[in-house]
Design a protein around this motif. Structure first.
Motif: not given
Length: 161
Positions: A7-8, A51-52, A80-81, A104-107
């Motif tokens: 997670q970032h 893309p964040k 993406k999240a 490198a992602g998101h929850l």
């Protein structure tokens, strides 16, 4: 294939910056995790970010510390999240044959992705802290998978790299 999920790092609030880049604390978290990744000898054949801004910054720091060329970072909506897990799985499957990738992602998508790979569904509640790192071994052809390890940012920070 070894899949590394992170997670970032912690980011600025929307009030401070609507693009929510990494905060100074988040940047330091990711730097410590990246140094630990280097100490572990991790090398990636593919580095992926959403893309964040915070995801791309996280991917760039990890790439710099592990010898991955920054211009080759793959930026995709597939991580993406709120990306559907199936979308992310299909994206990964397009790279079958690679030995090691980093996302490198998101929850919540990272936890759902890990659960899907490990159990075939949303059966596990998997939390990944900001800058935590998880390694999953997934044989796409057979569907067999296993969790090799999952390290918190505090554990990664203790490693000398």
């Amino acid at each position: 294939m070894l899949i590394h999920l992170m997670q970032h790092g912690a980011c600025l609030s929307k009030e401070l910056d609507p693009h929510q880049p990494l905060s100074p604390v988040g940047r330091e978290q990711v730097m410590k995790s990246a140094r630990a990744a280097r100490a572990l000898g991790l090398r990636f054949e593919l580095v992926v970010a959403s893309p964040k801004v915070r995801s791309l910054q996280t991917a760039e720091i990890m790439a710099e510390h592990t010898g991955y060329p920054l211009p080759r970072i793959e930026v995709t909506d597939a991580v993406k999240a709120m990306a559907p897990v199936r979308t992310t799985l299909h994206f990964i499957m397009d790279y079958e044959g690679l030995d090691s990738i980093f996302i490198a992602g998101h929850l919540p998508s990272l936890g759902l992705l890990a659960s899907e790979i490990l159990t075939g569904g949303p059966n596990l509640d998997i939390a990944i802290e900001n800058s935590g790192l998880m390694q999953i071994n997934w044989n796409i052809a057979t569907g067999q998978s296993g969790l090799n390890w999952s390290l918190t940012p505090a554990q990664l920070a203790e490693m000398k790299g």
